[in-house]
Design an enzyme around this catalytic site. Sequence first.
Site, PDB file in Angstrom:
ATOM      1  N   ASP A  12       0.814  -1.225   0.000  1.00 46.52           N
ATOM      2  CA  ASP A  12       0.000   0.000   0.000  1.00 46.52           C
ATOM      3  C   ASP A  12       0.845   1.271   0.000  1.00 46.52           C
ATOM      4  O   ASP A  12       0.429   2.301   0.543  1.00 46.52           O
ATOM      5  CB  ASP A  12      -0.955   0.056   1.212  1.00 46.52           C
ATOM      6  N   HIS A  40      -4.451  -2.004  -5.965  1.00 52.07           N
ATOM      7  CA  HIS A  40      -3.820  -0.729  -6.265  1.00 52.07           C
ATOM      8  C   HIS A  40      -4.921   0.274  -6.511  1.00 52.07           C
ATOM      9  O   HIS A  40      -5.845   0.005  -7.268  1.00 52.07           O
ATOM     10  CB  HIS A  40      -2.998  -0.819  -7.550  1.00 52.07           C
TER      11      HIS A  40
HETATM   12  P1  GDP Z   1      -0.390   0.229  -3.740  1.00 51.25           P
HETATM   13  O1  GDP Z   1      -0.978  -1.094  -3.467  1.00 51.25           O
HETATM   14  O2  GDP Z   1       1.054   0.304  -3.379  1.00 51.25           O
HETATM   15  O3  GDP Z   1      -0.661   0.696  -5.109  1.00 51.25           O
HETATM   16  O4  GDP Z   1      -1.064   1.272  -2.749  1.00 51.25           O
HETATM   17  P2  GDP Z   1      -2.610   1.565  -2.532  1.00 51.25           P
HETATM   18  O5  GDP Z   1      -3.210   2.042  -3.764  1.00 51.25           O
HETATM   19  O6  GDP Z   1      -3.272   0.458  -1.827  1.00 51.25           O
HETATM   20  O7  GDP Z   1      -2.492   2.718  -1.430  1.00 51.25           O
HETATM   21  C1  GDP Z   1      -1.978   3.928  -1.668  1.00 51.25           C
HETATM   22  C2  GDP Z   1      -3.032   4.961  -1.347  1.00 51.25           C
HETATM   23  O8  GDP Z   1      -2.461   6.239  -1.381  1.00 51.25           O
HETATM   24  C3  GDP Z   1      -4.156   5.018  -2.365  1.00 51.25           C
HETATM   25  O9  GDP Z   1      -5.328   5.386  -1.693  1.00 51.25           O
HETATM   26  C4  GDP Z   1      -3.698   6.113  -3.336  1.00 51.25           C
HETATM   27  O10 GDP Z   1      -4.762   6.715  -4.040  1.00 51.25           O
HETATM   28  C5  GDP Z   1      -3.069   7.046  -2.390  1.00 51.25           C
HETATM   29  N1  GDP Z   1      -1.982   7.867  -2.860  1.00 51.25           N
HETATM   30  C6  GDP Z   1      -0.927   7.536  -3.649  1.00 51.25           C
HETATM   31  N2  GDP Z   1      -0.043   8.535  -3.677  1.00 51.25           N
HETATM   32  C7  GDP Z   1      -0.554   9.522  -2.880  1.00 51.25           C
HETATM   33  C8  GDP Z   1      -0.083  10.797  -2.461  1.00 51.25           C
HETATM   34  O11 GDP Z   1       1.006  11.235  -2.802  1.00 51.25           O
HETATM   35  N3  GDP Z   1      -0.892  11.505  -1.604  1.00 51.25           N
HETATM   36  C9  GDP Z   1      -2.088  11.050  -1.172  1.00 51.25           C
HETATM   37  N4  GDP Z   1      -2.802  11.815  -0.347  1.00 51.25           N
HETATM   38  N5  GDP Z   1      -2.555   9.847  -1.525  1.00 51.25           N
HETATM   39  C10 GDP Z   1      -1.783   9.096  -2.362  1.00 51.25           C
END
Ligand code: GDP
Length: 423
Positions: A12, A40
């Site tokens: 995440d 994701h």
């Molecule tokens: P992944 O599995 O590594 O792709 O991560 P996830 O998607 O589960 O979790 C990352 C969360 O952070 C998601 O809700 C994204 O939309 C959010 N996100 C990613 N980059 C940023 C950021 O720079 N700022 C904020 N506020 N949210 C972000």
Amino acid sequence: MIKAIVGANWGDEGKGKLTDVFAHESDVIVRFQGGNNAGHTIINDYGKFALHMLPSGVFYDHTVNVIGNGVALNIPSFISELRELEEKGIKPKLVVSDRAQIVMSYHVRFDELEEARLGKAQFGSTKSGIAPFYSDKYAKTGFQVSELFNDAWLDSKIDRIIDQKNALMVHLYNQAPLTKEAILRELHEYRDLIKPYVVDVFNLLDDMQKQGKTILLEGQLGALRDPDFGIYPYSTSSTTLAYYGSIGAGLPKAIDEVWAVTKAYSSCVGSGPFVAEIFGEEADQLRRLGGDAGEFGATTGRPRRVGYFDAVATRYGCKVQGATHVALTNIDVLSYLDEINVVTGYEYEGVITQDFGAVSVLEKSTPVIKSFAGWNVDISDITDYDALPENCKAYIDALEQLIETPIALVSNGPKRSQIMNRR
Ligand code: GDP
């Protein structure tokens, strides 16, 4: 050019967003491990999507999206995500390796039954069948996509495995036995659903590389969930490390750039030691403000455990990933804090260490914390790194020193456009 995008922590970290950003300049996006057990989150012009099974490049017309041989392929999940995209007018180019193996409904069932049997001692599995799936793959009792097209082979293979499955189903879990007919029916359904997407990915990627294409390997979960280098047994069942990526993709070549993604704070779903964890109102606030809509699992909706940025875990995570670059995400989330804490060491039996040790040590370790001044202004609209508040840049500089890996990109919001080059 081969690039990998992987997690430095517990998952995440924002890999989906980075993959979506990098996909713009890539020709091929490949999932190389894991299944639909993590999600994701991607926010783009089409809306907000939680992808579990499909590669994060599916929103672009110019990319080929590949499910590699290392993936736990859940065919119903693959098809339903694809249909959801198609309903929104997105028609991704998608292919599936003939060497990928298939998650069967009984894998999911065994996962659920085992977690129920363990009760309080359970591992916090997402119950997607991933552990039973990989057990079968390595016990040579799994089904490879290529096998779906050979009925005689399927017939004899089911005969070989069914008694063993039913010994567990009936005698350990007190459930009705699996039947050969039902397994065969399921495999036939899967064959018909997946047939249009099956290709020889090994040759496809070999050709692509010869043509000088940019190939992106998209990791799922993070370094600390790796079965070898992570917090076993609170780990996942497939290798989450970049250097497995080329094998699990079907492209056994050196990787040019390994991008480890890490958040500006920590989050973790499921059980296991989490030294940087915070609790109570302090945690609730971070959980509410984190990510794009709070820190809740993209697959399970479970509230994520949260904590301070953990420099010990992240430095280790970057090293085991062989990271050449770091993308730091969610920096905007910390703007509400006057003071920002970072875990710079672990204390175990009175001794301070910088090492990320074995689970038994981690479970009894406490964090050593250093505080940094916050910046207290909204930074989510900033597009130029130099325009960030001085305290924010100082925080990022400090993290870079602690993790000993260059932070090259900084993400200040969930949207595609909210990302800055640091150097
Ligand atoms: P992944 O599995 O590594 O792709 O991560 P996830 O998607 O589960 O979790 C990352 C969360 O952070 C998601 O809700 C994204 O939309 C959010 N996100 C990613 N980059 C940023 C950021 O720079 N700022 C904020 N506020 N949210 C972000």
